[in-house]
Enzyme design. Structure first.
Site, PDB file in Angstrom:
ATOM      1  N   HIS A   1       0.814  -1.211   0.000  1.00  0.00           N
ATOM      2  CA  HIS A   1       0.000   0.000   0.000  1.00  0.00           C
ATOM      3  C   HIS A   1       0.852   1.268   0.000  1.00  0.00           C
ATOM      4  O   HIS A   1       0.324   2.373  -0.082  1.00  0.00           O
ATOM      5  CB  HIS A   1      -0.933  -0.023   1.213  1.00  0.00           C
ATOM      6  CG  HIS A   1      -1.930   1.088   1.231  1.00  0.00           C
ATOM      7  ND1 HIS A   1      -2.512   1.593   0.085  1.00  0.00           N
ATOM      8  CD2 HIS A   1      -2.450   1.811   2.243  1.00  0.00           C
ATOM      9  CE1 HIS A   1      -3.340   2.564   0.401  1.00  0.00           C
ATOM     10  NE2 HIS A   1      -3.317   2.720   1.706  1.00  0.00           N
ATOM     11  N   CYS A   2       2.198   1.128   0.073  1.00  0.00           N
ATOM     12  CA  CYS A   2       3.011   2.342   0.269  1.00  0.00           C
ATOM     13  C   CYS A   2       3.921   2.676  -0.911  1.00  0.00           C
ATOM     14  O   CYS A   2       3.737   3.704  -1.560  1.00  0.00           O
ATOM     15  CB  CYS A   2       3.850   2.176   1.534  1.00  0.00           C
ATOM     16  SG  CYS A   2       2.854   2.071   3.021  1.00  0.00           S
ATOM     17  N   ILE A   3       4.908   1.816  -1.193  1.00  0.00           N
ATOM     18  CA  ILE A   3       5.972   2.201  -2.129  1.00  0.00           C
ATOM     19  C   ILE A   3       5.441   2.460  -3.550  1.00  0.00           C
ATOM     20  O   ILE A   3       5.853   3.435  -4.190  1.00  0.00           O
ATOM     21  CB  ILE A   3       7.110   1.153  -2.138  1.00  0.00           C
ATOM     22  CG1 ILE A   3       7.605   0.881  -0.699  1.00  0.00           C
ATOM     23  CG2 ILE A   3       8.276   1.612  -3.022  1.00  0.00           C
ATOM     24  CD1 ILE A   3       8.145   2.090   0.037  1.00  0.00           C
TER      25      ILE A   3
END
Ligand SMILES: NC(=O)c1ccc[n+]([C@@H]2O[C@H](COP(=O)([O-])OP(=O)(O)OC[C@H]3O[C@@H](n4cnc5c(N)ncnc54)[C@H](O)[C@@H]3O)[C@@H](O)[C@H]2O)c1
Length: 413
Positions: free
Chosen positions: A264-266
């Protein structure tokens, strides 16, 4: 005891960020109400079954049975809490641009229950200005009339799911609030949970720092993914090169190649940055280029795997080992293995997959490790993948994880 004096924390969103925060707060003596609008998850959590790897059922059950934690779908519980943290997803929309629908929904849902003197903190990752321009206006417009003083801060979460060393307590927390009183209260709150709470001058600095941290990872992974392809063409082992470069004691940090970036981030946060840049009339060309390179990796890996199969095999059977985006987690959000599977199928392959932590993926079931295949791709080094049978059958393996070095039949990226 009034809401202003009690050590009650309401956390909106009980996922990879919200539930570990809840348990860290319980450990620090807070009573936590975990609010989530997904009723099945709330039932699961209240039944003592943790939906995230970093929190064990035992830890969750202990917190529930002590009365220190409960989950609910009822937003009115916010009224009991002098501190409210927002930990809901901030994904991309169909155009790969920021989608703050869930964040707006969360702000709208809590607003009528935010009592006077409440501290509201956003931990969700977003572009600079999100707290000031989106969350605060929503809450101020919809809060109870007698809630005159509400305090606001941004404290972006930095948790790294599956990390055995760094957690909510020992990872320093950045805090940027809209005024001095909010800053003081936010520092006191995080000081009660974390070993170090670091002040920055505004919420925008905290929000931008979070985007910088994850963009730093994205571009360095892209650099090494590109560098890997250059080395491969010349028959140079990229991992040996990285190890050699990492012998320099300063100015170099090793990153490793792989099938791409996921979670969900990078893959997501840097696109909040590129979008924000465009809104301000700028272009984050370097970041956009890194995003493109990482997006091209699944195709590159698919082509490398197909080249390992004899030309006479018309529809090769390809086994993907590990479909979660990284080792030790069951999270398949944004996993690059989806694109890998699509590219393989587009080239005529029959794809099977196996991941001990993922029971179902893309509406399909895993195959066992005795599945007859022509080539295997070791995509994510998940614990519990036993390759003995593949080795004994002499199946060739394309290792994207650098964990099968020196094994016969294994080719590295
Ligand atoms: N996962 C990570 O490793 C990580 C690390 C640092 C920061 N973040 C950021 O933290 C935020 C949350 O991410 P996550 O991984 O915990 O997401 P998640 O999907 O694991 O959990 C979010 C939870 O919020 C719930 N939810 C969604 N909308 C809601 C609403 N309006 N009201 C109440 N509940 C709602 C969902 O049902 C879900 O259970 C995101 O902004 C993310 O970028 C994530």
């Amino acid at each position: 005891m009034s809401a202003q004096q009690s050590k009650i924390l309401a956390i909106i969103g009980q996922g990879y960020v919200g539930l570990p925060l809840a348990m860290a707060a319980v450990d620090a003596g807070w009573t936590v109400i975990g609010i989530d609008n997904f009723s099945a998850k709330v039932e699961q959590i209240n039944g003592g079954s943790s939906p995230v790897e970093d929190i064990s059922d035992t830890q969750l059950q202990a917190a529930i049975s002590r009365g220190a934690y409960k989950a609910t779908t009822d937003f009115s519980a916010v009224a009991q809490a002098p501190v409210v943290t927002i930990c809901v997803p901030t994904p991309l929309d169909d155009k790969r641009e920021p989608d703050l629908t869930l964040l707006r929904n969360a702000a709208t849902a809590i607003a009528p229950y935010v009592s006077n003197e409440t501290l509201v903190v956003s931990e969700s990752t977003s572009y600079p200005g999100t707290l000031r321009d989106i969350i605060i206006p929503i809450i101020n417009q919809n809060k109870p009339k007698d809630s005159k003083s509400i305090y606001f801060a941004s404290a972006p979460e930095r948790v790294n799911p599956g990390d055995a060393i760094w957690n909510q307590k020992n990872t320093p927390r950045l805090i940027g609030a809209i005024d001095q009183e909010s800053q003081k209260r936010a520092l006191a709150f995080y000081g009660s949970i974390c070993d170090a709470a670091i002040s920055v001058s505004t919420p925008e600095v905290a929000e931008a720092a979070k985007l910088l941290e994850n963009t730093f990872r994205l571009v360095n992974i892209a650099l090494i993914n590109e560098f890997t392809q250059l080395c491969s063409t010349s028959g140079i082992n990229v991992h040996e090169v990285i190890d050699a470069a990492a012998s320099k004691p300063y100015g170099f940090m090793p990153f490793r190649p792989g099938v791409g970036v996921g979670g969900h981030c990078i893959p997501v946060d840097p696109l909040y940055l590129t979008w924000w840049a465009r809104q301000n009339g700028n272009k984050a060309a370097f970041v956009e280029s890194a995003d493109s390179i990482n997006h091209a990796m699944p195709k590159y890996v698919a082509e490398r795997a197909m080249s390992m199969v004899g030309a006479n095999v018309k529809n090769p059977k390809v086994l993907i080992l590990g479909v979660a985006y990284k080792s030790g987690v069951s999270d398949v959000r944004e996993t690059p293995m989806s694109a890998l599977s699509d590219y393989l199928k587009a080239q005529g392959a029959v794809v099977g997959w196996h991941d001990p932590l993922v029971p179902v993926w893309e509406e399909s079931n895993p195959v066992d490790l005795d599945w007859e295949c022509d080539v295997a791709i070791f995509a994510t080094n998940q614990p519990g993948i036993d390759l003995t049978e593949l080795f004994s059958k002499g199946i060739q393996i394309l290792d994207c994880t650098n964990s099968l070095k020196g094994q016969v039949g294994v080719i590295g990226l």
